[in-house]
Design an enzyme around this catalytic site. Structure first.
Site, mmCIF file in Angstrom:
data_model
loop_
_atom_site.group_PDB
_atom_site.id
_atom_site.type_symbol
_atom_site.label_atom_id
_atom_site.label_comp_id
_atom_site.label_asym_id
_atom_site.label_seq_id
_atom_site.Cartn_x
_atom_site.Cartn_y
_atom_site.Cartn_z
ATOM 1 N N SER A 188 0.836 -1.190 0.000
ATOM 2 C CA SER A 188 0.000 0.000 0.000
ATOM 3 C C SER A 188 0.884 1.258 0.000
ATOM 4 C CB SER A 188 -0.905 -0.071 1.238
ATOM 5 O OG SER A 188 -1.985 0.768 1.103
ATOM 6 N N ASP A 440 -8.603 -5.530 -5.849
ATOM 7 C CA ASP A 440 -8.296 -4.410 -4.962
ATOM 8 C C ASP A 440 -8.592 -3.097 -5.686
ATOM 9 O OD1 ASP A 440 -7.146 -2.522 -3.303
ATOM 10 O OD2 ASP A 440 -5.079 -3.193 -3.667
ATOM 11 N N HIS A 465 -5.880 -6.509 -1.706
ATOM 12 C CA HIS A 465 -4.843 -5.564 -1.278
ATOM 13 C C HIS A 465 -3.652 -6.269 -0.602
ATOM 14 C CE1 HIS A 465 -3.823 -1.395 -0.964
ATOM 15 N NE2 HIS A 465 -3.832 -1.341 0.346
#
Ligand SMILES: *[C@@H]1O[C@H](CO)[C@@H](O)[C@H](O)[C@H]1NC(C)=O
Ligand SMILES: *[C@@H]1O[C@H](CO)[C@@H](O)[C@H](O)[C@H]1NC(C)=O
Ligand SMILES: *[C@@H]1O[C@H](CO)[C@@H](O)[C@H](O)[C@H]1NC(C)=O
Ligand SMILES: *[C@@H]1O[C@H](CO)[C@@H](O)[C@H](O)[C@H]1NC(C)=O
Ligand SMILES: *[C@@H]1O[C@H](CO)[C@@H](O)[C@H](O)[C@H]1NC(C)=O
Ligand SMILES: *[C@@H]1O[C@H](CO)[C@@H](O)[C@H](O)[C@H]1NC(C)=O
Length: 506
Positions: A188, A440, A465
């Protein structure tokens, strides 16, 4: 406006355009998971402790030489040397470039590093991002550190990368491991930092695994409709009926709320605690559940944001499509919300105003008001959420009001590059893996195609994710095992190339 925390989201009233920006205080989706719960679930997983906690005296401002900038703060890092082959063997050092929260939380969700360390004989280091967790400038006082733009001004990705570089180099010196190669990892926002770290500090890291890093979600490079398009697709591909129920529900909620006693009907239908409720807060709470469930649509039971079953989008749609609920939309939505907010079955009632922040993610609001202008608000007519045009202005107004500052939407692409990424990195970059799972919503801002032989994209159609970085389980599907195998193979190549050429030039 919604500022989804990268991995997650912040500021959630995505569906309540009627609410004023001042109302936007709900920093993190109501969470029923407590940090202790996380620790316990982890402790049962591993008998010995995963890491030791250490602190390093870090410079507050790496880019200014006036006397005040020599202030320091204590930066936390976690270290595990159980598998390390040692300095004498130049065994590698794997570093997680921490993102916007408590580093222990990220470490505990990055099983990939622990599980590959024995194979690589790697030292593991997880560095906490400044202004998060225990790495708080101003004497560790969060209230002071978060006071205003004077203090928060030191919270930036560029400072964070400089922290990582200085800490890594100092640690290597202490360990007399100056020739040990460093590989950086991140998911991320942490994945963006890992990729950027490789580009900015190639003399410190030989390669980067950047998982679910939406480095292109800036400056209109990625469409602001992409994020919600992907969420829509996740639900729609599960069940067209389920998608339609959710899509039509927003209006029904508004209509119910407008009736006499309507809010009480809503409160009861959703078992909401006896506190403030508005149609906006309810829609926002539901929206948060759909977004985060799509983001963490993992193939096995998980406990990242909230405890969830395997394939939670499928479970939500199952609840919505449950024939027992007939055509009672509110009951269907309640069933769906229960998947995200009450999978453990422990919730007595739902608190829509719960702004607890168990992982310490609050600093993201500042980052989202300065550099991290990742616009995700667009909704087409097909969207599972009400159609809306994205608006940078909403963000601007919010940030002016909250911090009296204006964001700089073009700074990240200026500082790290993003436009024409293929052309640029083909000529200049090397040794980066970009992993993305296409379920995601952030994958729309990711690098999805190979750029060169050594800047590669690993794309998992079924992935969510940074699923690749999670602890493996016996139920992991083949595609996930395959993605991890490829990552290990590529990292091995970087390392052998490093060792082969180590003595080439003094
Ligand atoms: C910002 O916060 C700091 C620390 O709390 C304080 O000393 C300073 O006066 C504040 N500045 C402004 C402009 O409010
Ligand atoms: C390296 O050693 C010095 C001296 O003991 C210590 O102050 C410093 O924190 C160490 N660096 C790291 C990264 O732990
Ligand atoms: C993005 O595109 C929109 C609509 O075309 C435009 O109004 C806006 O200024 C653009 N933003 C940036 C940062 O380029
Ligand atoms: C579904 O809704 C209609 C009215 O829209 C109602 O007549 C019918 O009884 C409902 N069916 C069920 C199973 O609740
Ligand atoms: C949470 O789930 C449990 C078990 O299914 C249920 O008894 C409880 O009422 C639910 N809580 C809420 C707030 O709906
Ligand atoms: C978005 O903008 C387009 C073009 O300006 C307009 O046609 C459309 O109605 C707008 N949609 C919404 C939901 O405001």
């Amino acid at each position: 406006m919604a500022i989804w925390l990268l991995l997650l989201f912040l500021l959630s009233p995505l569906l309540s355009s009627s609410t004023t920006t001042a109302k936007i205080t709900h920093l993190f989706p109501s969470s029923i998971i407590h940090p202790e719960q996380l620790k316990i679930s982890l402790a049962t997983k591993t008998t010995n402790k995963l890491y030791k906690e250490k602190f390093y005296t870090q410079i507050l401002d790496h880019f200014n030489y006036n006397p005040q900038s020599y202030h320091t703060f204590q930066q936390r890092y976690l270290i595990n040397s159980k598998y390390w082959g040692g300095a004498n063997n130049n065994s590698p050092i794997f570093v997680y470039t921490g993102n916007e929260g408590d580093i222990e939380w990220f470490a505990q969700n990055t099983g990939f590093m622990f599980e590959t360390a024995p194979h690589f004989k790697a030292l593991l280091v997880f560095i906490e991002h400044r202004f998060y967790g225990k790495s708080m400038p101003y004497g560790g006082n969060k209230v002071i550190a978060y006071s205003n733009s004077t203090t928060l001004g030191y919270l930036s990705s560029t400072q964070a990368l400089a922290d990582y570089a200085t800490l890594i180099v100092d640690l290597k010196k202490n360990l007399t491991a100056t020739d040990s190669p460093v590989v950086v990892f991140g998911g991320s926002y942490g994945g963006m930092l890992a990729a950027w770290f490789r580009l900015k500090y190639p003399h410190v890291a030989v390669g980067a695994l950047a998982s679910s890093a939406p480095i292109l979600n800036f400056d209109n490079i990625t469409s602001p409709f992409s994020f919600n398009n992907i969420i829509t697709q996740d639900f729609r591909s599960e069940s067209e009926k389920c998608y339609k129920v959710i899509k039509r529900s927003w209006q029904e909620i508004d209509e119910t709320a407008a009736k006499p006693g309507g809010l009480e009907i809503l409160r009861k239908s959703f078992r909401i605690c006896k506190n403030y409720i508005s149609a906006g807060s309810l829609k926002s709470w539901l929206g948060t559940a759909y977004v985060y469930t799509a983001m963490t649509d993992y193939p096995t039971p998980s406990n990242f944001l909230n405890p969830l079953p395997a394939y939670p989008v499928k479970q939500m749609c199952k609840a919505i499509d449950d024939p027992k609920t007939g055509n009672n939309t509110l009951e269907k939505l309640y069933g769906a919300a229960n998947i995200y907010y009450n999978y453990t079955g422990d919730a007595k009632c739902f608190d829509l105003n719960d702004d607890s922040d168990p992982h310490g993610l609050g600093g993201w609001t500042w980052q989202a008001c300065t550099e991290m202008i990742l616009l995700t608000d667009g909704n087409t007519e097909e969207s599972i959420f009400p159609a809306s045009n994205y608006s940078y202005n909403d963000r601007l107004e919010f940030c002016k009001e909250k911090y009296n500052i204006e964001p700089r939407p073009s700074w990240v692409p200026m500082e790290f590059g993003a436009h024409h990424i293929h052309r640029v990195l083909k000529r200049f970059g090397s040794n980066i893996i970009f992993f993305n799972g296409l379920r995601d919503p952030w994958s729309g801002g990711g690098v999805l195609k190979d750029i060169s032989k050594s800047v590669v994209a690993i794309v998992a159609k079924e992935g969510a994710h940074h699923v690749d970085l999670r602890f493996s389980t016996s139920e992991d599907p083949e595609w996930l095992k395959h993605a991890r195998k490829r990552e290990i193979h590529i990292i091995s190549k970087w390392l052998s190339q490093y060792y082969r050429t180590l003595d080439d030039s003094p």
